[in-house]
Design a protein around this motif. Structure first.
Motif, PDB file in Angstrom:
ATOM      1  N   MET A 161      -7.095  -0.211  -3.733  1.00 25.43           N
ATOM      2  CA  MET A 161      -6.088  -0.999  -3.012  1.00 25.43           C
ATOM      3  C   MET A 161      -6.770  -1.956  -2.037  1.00 25.43           C
ATOM      4  O   MET A 161      -6.306  -3.079  -1.821  1.00 25.43           O
ATOM      5  CB  MET A 161      -5.121  -0.066  -2.266  1.00 25.43           C
ATOM      6  N   ALA A 162      -7.883  -1.518  -1.439  1.00 27.98           N
ATOM      7  CA  ALA A 162      -8.594  -2.385  -0.493  1.00 27.98           C
ATOM      8  C   ALA A 162      -9.052  -3.670  -1.195  1.00 27.98           C
ATOM      9  O   ALA A 162      -8.940  -4.766  -0.644  1.00 27.98           O
ATOM     10  CB  ALA A 162      -9.789  -1.650   0.106  1.00 27.98           C
ATOM     11  N   PHE A 208       0.844  -1.196   0.000  1.00 24.08           N
ATOM     12  CA  PHE A 208       0.000   0.000   0.000  1.00 24.08           C
ATOM     13  C   PHE A 208       0.883   1.251   0.000  1.00 24.08           C
ATOM     14  O   PHE A 208       0.682   2.184  -0.776  1.00 24.08           O
ATOM     15  CB  PHE A 208      -0.859  -0.037   1.258  1.00 24.08           C
ATOM     16  N   VAL A 247       0.581   3.008 -11.875  1.00 20.88           N
ATOM     17  CA  VAL A 247       1.376   2.923 -10.653  1.00 20.88           C
ATOM     18  C   VAL A 247       1.664   1.475 -10.244  1.00 20.88           C
ATOM     19  O   VAL A 247       2.772   1.139  -9.834  1.00 20.88           O
ATOM     20  CB  VAL A 247       0.613   3.664  -9.528  1.00 20.88           C
ATOM     21  N   ASN A 248       0.661   0.601 -10.352  1.00 22.86           N
ATOM     22  CA  ASN A 248       0.838  -0.786  -9.918  1.00 22.86           C
ATOM     23  C   ASN A 248       0.135  -1.715 -10.896  1.00 22.86           C
ATOM     24  O   ASN A 248      -0.994  -2.165 -10.636  1.00 22.86           O
ATOM     25  CB  ASN A 248       0.295  -0.971  -8.488  1.00 22.86           C
ATOM     26  N   GLN A 272      -4.997   5.500 -12.914  1.00 28.42           N
ATOM     27  CA  GLN A 272      -3.802   5.789 -12.100  1.00 28.42           C
ATOM     28  C   GLN A 272      -3.191   4.482 -11.594  1.00 28.42           C
ATOM     29  O   GLN A 272      -1.976   4.295 -11.620  1.00 28.42           O
ATOM     30  CB  GLN A 272      -4.165   6.668 -10.901  1.00 28.42           C
ATOM     31  N   LEU A 273      -4.033   3.564 -11.151  1.00 30.71           N
ATOM     32  CA  LEU A 273      -3.523   2.287 -10.632  1.00 30.71           C
ATOM     33  C   LEU A 273      -2.814   1.505 -11.737  1.00 30.71           C
ATOM     34  O   LEU A 273      -1.798   0.862 -11.497  1.00 30.71           O
ATOM     35  CB  LEU A 273      -4.668   1.454 -10.042  1.00 30.71           C
ATOM     36  N   ILE A 292      -8.234   5.806  -4.638  1.00 33.20           N
ATOM     37  CA  ILE A 292      -7.129   4.843  -4.776  1.00 33.20           C
ATOM     38  C   ILE A 292      -7.103   3.889  -3.577  1.00 33.20           C
ATOM     39  O   ILE A 292      -6.753   2.718  -3.702  1.00 33.20           O
ATOM     40  CB  ILE A 292      -5.766   5.570  -4.982  1.00 33.20           C
ATOM     41  N   ASP A 293      -7.538   4.365  -2.396  1.00 35.18           N
ATOM     42  CA  ASP A 293      -7.636   3.486  -1.219  1.00 35.18           C
ATOM     43  C   ASP A 293      -8.665   2.382  -1.482  1.00 35.18           C
ATOM     44  O   ASP A 293      -8.459   1.223  -1.109  1.00 35.18           O
ATOM     45  CB  ASP A 293      -8.109   4.264   0.022  1.00 35.18           C
ATOM     46  N   LYS A 306       0.434  -4.740 -11.615  1.00 37.07           N
ATOM     47  CA  LYS A 306       0.109  -6.080 -11.093  1.00 37.07           C
ATOM     48  C   LYS A 306      -1.269  -6.055 -10.414  1.00 37.07           C
ATOM     49  O   LYS A 306      -2.123  -6.912 -10.681  1.00 37.07           O
ATOM     50  CB  LYS A 306       1.178  -6.517 -10.099  1.00 37.07           C
ATOM     51  N   HIS A 307      -1.499  -5.059  -9.555  1.00 30.45           N
ATOM     52  CA  HIS A 307      -2.805  -4.958  -8.896  1.00 30.45           C
ATOM     53  C   HIS A 307      -3.890  -4.623  -9.914  1.00 30.45           C
ATOM     54  O   HIS A 307      -5.006  -5.142  -9.830  1.00 30.45           O
ATOM     55  CB  HIS A 307      -2.781  -3.904  -7.790  1.00 30.45           C
ATOM     56  N   ARG A 316       4.826   5.686  -5.243  1.00 29.82           N
ATOM     57  CA  ARG A 316       4.946   5.705  -6.702  1.00 29.82           C
ATOM     58  C   ARG A 316       3.914   6.672  -7.301  1.00 29.82           C
ATOM     59  O   ARG A 316       4.206   7.411  -8.239  1.00 29.82           O
ATOM     60  CB  ARG A 316       4.762   4.290  -7.275  1.00 29.82           C
TER      61      ARG A 316
END
Lengths: 308, 276
Positions: free
Chosen positions: B183-184, A133, B206-207, B202-203, B179-180, B209-210, A139
């Motif tokens: 991620m949750a 997280f 930034v990530n 954005q995710l 974004i929280d 994989k997720h 990032r």
């Protein structure tokens, strides 16, 4: 002699009450909230959001300042006969866990829960955001961040360092983690690490941050090396940290309420401790010009507190 | 009437006349006395950066006159101020604006814009694999919006698939930001998320994989972004409108705009076409 017999009978009755299973019937499990100190704002936030979410009956016990006191909890258990206990803060957990192994406990706001000896009937919401997280957030806020330094002690944070290294790969951040064994190792470790990184990630570690002097030396070193600090608590912004990221208290309270419902209904999942789902971000914008790390202005709507 | 009595009466009338010059002008924004207010409430975002937001907006608006920005965390308190007869400008979500229209006649003046778009959609996102929408019944959904907003949009999204019953059964976990919420779900802390298209993009950056672990199950209608509205336009309205329109150019209001996720404002009439 009669008084003594009465006392014995009373004690036996009390023990009977404590030993029987849940005698309540019907809907709406009863929760006893044990608060380490209800005058502490973050503990108030947890209690408030829990109370707003939990549908059943709630009673409260504030342990106040001072050491953990399981006697107070025992008295409350006897009086209120709750089905579940919510513990806010480590002190509340230690007191409740010492008072009962029978009544299930859900904890929140316990710093580094892995250091607690969890009872067999304990569940909770961790106080620390997972590495995944945090690195995703770094990032998002600092797209040019490529190498992130981390000082840690193997005794307290080996697991976090390993998780962070993997999480870093997922977001394109190389984690340069340097283990320290004693507080006296920290200064040399900083001298080795700082020239090689874009930022330093400060996590809660009693070896790295052994006292106020160590804290001051760390921030003096990073300032001199022009390396920004990304910290785990808003308090470090006062020392010059560029960013602080912490778990959101209100979200943790809601998560605790949903977990207490499940636990009360005998439906607790396999995962006894969940990570917090929300974050609070403080950006020390007045420090930005001092560093070459660029900030993603489109991410400003994710910042809770802007220091200018 | 004796001289003293006349003098006393004249004095009283003078006091009344002087006092009335100091009273706020009714209707419209930009009164002569006291600060004119700009009230803000957004049920689509749970972020509580109110102190910082107020500082940024107050600092910017001070250049245009005696204005004060007042954000609210409570819908009830915001609507209390809406009921008052004081002249004020209101910044609110378009969804909230629609729910208020029947109770309080309001006129929309501006709509926020980001990346050239004045509208956005909300997405229902879950972790792969999702066998069917029924599997979400009774599950937790993370959302940066408040409960009313979240359930309303969930009803819209799932209602299209004939599964409004699933929407009504879900438990909302309010989180501070979009974004929280994503991620949750990615970390298994919630079964689904209601989030913005922008946050999912954005995710992806930034990530990845997720991002790849998630699946969008449905979209809401296109909703206009934050709206600037008044109950009754007045002389001061134009000054404030100009102040808001200028926020998108130059650096003075950059932080204020970005904190509410915008980069500009456009003129907006409710029901009229608005550029995307």
């Amino acid at each position: 002699m009669r008084v003594s017999s009465q006392k014995v009978a009373g004690a036996a009755f009390a023990l009977f009450l404590l030993s029987v299973g849940n005698a309540r019937t019907g809907d709406g499990k009863h929760v006893l909230i044990v608060n380490s100190d209800a005058s502490v704002e973050k503990f108030q936030q947890i209690e408030q959001s829990f109370s707003e979410t939990y549908p059943g009956r709630i009673s409260k016990l504030d342990l106040g300042p001072g050491a953990a006191d399981d006697v107070k909890v025992r008295r409350a258990l006897l009086k209120d006969q709750p089905d579940v206990i919510l513990c806010v803060g480590s002190k509340a957990y230690l007191a409740a866990n010492g008072a009962t192994q029978r009544v299930p406990i859900v904890f929140s706001s316990a710093i580094n829960w892995r250091r607690l000896s969890l009872g067999p009937n304990s569940f909770g919401i961790a106080n620390e955001l997972p590495a995944d997280f945090q690195l995703t957030t770094f990032r998002h806020l600092f797209p040019s961040l490529r190498r992130l330094g981390l000082l840690y002690s193997e005794k307290f944070n080996e697991q976090i360092a390993r998780a962070a290294a993997q999480a870093g790969k997922d977001v394109g951040i190389e984690l340069l983690a340097h283990a320290v064994h004693r507080p006296s190792d920290v200064d040399n470790a900083l001298r080795t690490l700082l020239p090689r990184v874009d930022a330093l990630w400060l996590i809660s570690d009693p070896i790295v941050l052994s006292d106020d002097a160590a804290l001051k030396r760390l921030f003096d070193s990073t300032r001199e090396a022009k390396v920004p600090v990304l910290a785990y608590d808003e308090a470090f912004v006062e020392f010059g940290a560029l960013l602080a990221i912490t778990a959101d208290q209100a979200t943790m309270g809601t998560q605790a309420a949903l977990m207490a419902e499940q636990v009360g209904a005998g439906e607790a999942g396999q995962q006894r401790v969940m990570d917090p789902a929300g974050s609070q971000i403080t950006l020390n914008a007045k420090e930005l010009p001092a560093y070459s790390l660029s900030f993603n202005k489109d991410a400003l709507s994710s910042v809770n507190r802007l220091v200018r | 009437m004796g001289r003293d009595a006349m003098n006393s009466l004249a004095t009283r009338w003078m006091v009344v006349v002087l006092a009335s010059c100091l009273l706020p002008v009714s209707g419209g924004v930009g009164s002569a006395a006291g600060k004119s207010k700009v009230y803000f409430y957004n049920p689509e975002s749970n972020i509580n950066n109110f102190a910082s937001l107020k500082t940024e907006f107050d600092s910017y608006l001070a250049e245009f006159g005696n204005y004060e920005f007042q954000p609210f965390s409570s819908r009830e308190t915001f609507e209390e101020f809406l009921r008052r007869d004081e002249p004020a400008l209101f910044l609110l979500s378009s969804w909230h604006f629609q729910t208020l229209r029947s109770k309080y006649p309001m006129k929309s003046l501006l709509v926020g814009s980001a990346g050239g778009r004045t509208t956005q959609r909300r997405l229902l996102v879950a972790r792969k694999p999702v066998p069917d929408l029924g599997s979400l019944r009774g599950k937790n959904i993370a959302s940066a919006g408040n409960k009313d907003f979240t359930l309303s949009l969930l009803g819209q999204i799932l209602g299209r698939e004939g599964r409004r019953d699933v929407a009504e059964s879900m438990r909302v976990i309010p989180v501070p930001k979009d974004i929280d919420a994503l991620m949750a779900v990615a970390l298994g802390l919630a079964h689904a998320a209601l989030t913005s298209e922008g946050a999912l993009e954005q995710l992806k950056t930034v990530n990845p994989k997720h991002y790849e672990s998630l699946q969008a199950l449905g979209k809401s209608d296109e909703l206009p972004r934050v709206i600037v509205a008044v109950k009754e336009a007045g002389p001061g309205t134009q000054v404030l409108l100009k102040a808001f329109e200028q926020m998108g150019s130059g650096r003075k209001a950059e932080y204020a705009m970005q904190m509410i996720g915008l980069d500009g404002w456009r003129r907006y009439e409710e029901g009229g076409a608005h550029s995307k």
